[in-house]
Design an enzyme around this catalytic site. Structure first.
Site, PDB file in Angstrom:
ATOM      1  N   SER A   1       0.651  -1.233  -0.174  1.00 62.35           N
ATOM      2  CA  SER A   1      -0.040   0.061   0.024  1.00 62.35           C
ATOM      3  C   SER A   1       0.842   1.157  -0.145  1.00 62.35           C
ATOM      4  O   SER A   1       0.416   2.019  -0.645  1.00 62.35           O
ATOM      5  CB  SER A   1      -1.139   0.109   1.338  1.00 62.35           C
ATOM      6  OG  SER A   1      -0.190   0.070   2.432  1.00 62.35           O
TER       7      SER A   1
ATOM      8  N   HIS B   1      -1.957   6.339   5.671  1.00 62.45           N
ATOM      9  CA  HIS B   1      -1.209   6.192   4.693  1.00 62.45           C
ATOM     10  C   HIS B   1      -0.931   7.497   3.960  1.00 62.45           C
ATOM     11  O   HIS B   1      -1.341   8.583   4.234  1.00 62.45           O
ATOM     12  CB  HIS B   1      -1.900   5.210   3.432  1.00 62.45           C
ATOM     13  CG  HIS B   1      -1.968   3.912   3.849  1.00 62.45           C
ATOM     14  ND1 HIS B   1      -3.119   3.315   4.583  1.00 62.45           N
ATOM     15  CD2 HIS B   1      -1.139   2.781   3.478  1.00 62.45           C
ATOM     16  CE1 HIS B   1      -2.973   2.193   4.871  1.00 62.45           C
ATOM     17  NE2 HIS B   1      -1.921   1.611   4.177  1.00 62.45           N
TER      18      HIS B   1
END
Length: 359
Positions: A52, A313
């Site tokens: 990710s 993230h």
């Protein structure tokens, strides 16, 4: 007369030998086929492989095919780092990374992630019509260290007033888990090399770079955001993730890069001062997402489990900064470097963080 012809023949033979020697010296540093870059056909390309942190999770605008369609949650974004890397001659950027991937999903074999075949196998298909100049890899956190799960555990610990800070449990075997990760990442990198070697590539035809992970959170944030409005973590855990977890993980990944003879770019301190919630009321200085809920996903049973997947993230700003640092690192001659914020407020490759902090 015969003797004269013999001398002439000898001189001619010596002259030919001299010309051959000169030719060998002139071409000793050139490839046998005279090529100066990757073999094959197609556009010069930079490729990203991994999880990710490079797929674009958190950067938004995911491609329809990787935003839950038919069970594919790789979450590839046009805002991902690879699409902003600038490298001389490169005209195409290909993102093979997939959110949640571990080293086994990179390697040659039959392991799938979110319905997709291994990324090494996808690279094998790509080189048929692309000339790969660089492969940027971000992998390892979903192996034994379970760095993303660590963040989730610390998130959960915030809800309990009686529970100890989550890092107290994590520390007991953290070093061992990082050590276990190292050979797995090295094997994944070696499989990338195998794919390219079998396609006719030499090591000097391309660059293979392993990057580490920037700490998404840190203790320097307003108390008003240490909750579900921003970053619900205990300060002791915020400090451990930034000052120990991310740096230890980087040290392990550097060992993996060395095992595979790959270059290494350390991002463990790259987001210092730009972590999630560090900007207070102004998010524009932050390079990571805060606690994020895609409320529309909660309306669908097959999407509900992914509603908070974007949390903590790199956001689009973060990806652009990481790409800036990678773009400066790739043409350099250094085997390793660390992305640090310069006087201009942007990331640049510098001396390694490990050496700088004496760890």
């Amino acid at each position: 007369m015969a003797r004269s012809r013999w001398w002439l023949g000898a001189f001619a033979l010596a002259g030919v030998a001299l010309l051959v020697a000169v030719f060998v010296l002139m071409t000793a540093d050139q490839a046998p086929d005279g090529r100066t870059g990757p073999p094959g056909r197609g556009p010069l390309t930079v490729v990203s492989i991994g999880d990710s942190t490079v797929s674009g999770e958190g950067a938004g605008e995911y491609t329809a095919a990787t935003d839950g369609k038919d069970g594919n949650w790789c979450h590839r974004s046009p805002n991902a780092m690879v699409n902003h890397i600038e490298l001389r001659g490169v005209t195409e950027h290909v993102n093979l990374a997939c959110s949640g991937a571990a080293s086994k999903h990179i390697r040659l074999g039959d392991k799938k992630q979110w319905t997709e075949p291994s990324q090494a196998l996808q690279l094998k298909e790509l080189v048929k019509d692309h000339r790969v100049a660089a492969v940027v890899v971000g992998i390892g956190a979903n192996d034994e260290p379970k760095f993303s799960r660590l963040i989730s555990q610390c998130f959960t610990a915030w809800f309990s007033d009686e529970a100890a800070p989550c890092n107290e449990n994590i520390r007991s075997d953290w070093d061992q888990r990082v050590d276990t990760m190292v050979p797995k990442v090295a094997d994944a990198l070696n499989d990338v090399r195998t794919v390219l070697r079998e396609a006719g590539y030499r090591k000097e035809d391309y660059q293979l770079v392993l990057q580490s992970y920037a700490s998404p959170i840190g203790p320097d944030m307003p108390e008003s955001l240490r909750n579900l409005d921003g970053c619900p973590f205990r300060r002791a855990d915020l400090r451990w993730v930034r000052d120990t977890g991310a740096i230890d993980l980087a040290a392990g990944l550097q060992r993996a890069a060395e095992k595979a003879d790959a270059r290494f770019l350390d991002l463990s301190r790259a987001a210092l001062g730009h972590e999630a919630c560090s900007g207070g009321e102004d998010k524009n200085s932050e390079w990571f997402t805060r606690f994020t809920v895609r409320w529309s996903d909660l309306e669908h049973a097959d999407r509900a489990n992914h509603a908070i997947q974007e949390s903590f993230h790199p956001n689009a700003r973060g990806h652009r900064q990481f790409a800036r640092c990678m773009s400066e690192f790739l043409p350099s001659t250094e085997d390793s470097a660390a992305c640090l914020v310069g006087d201009d407020g942007n990331l640049h490759p510098a001396a390694s963080v490990t050496a700088e902090h004496g760890r």
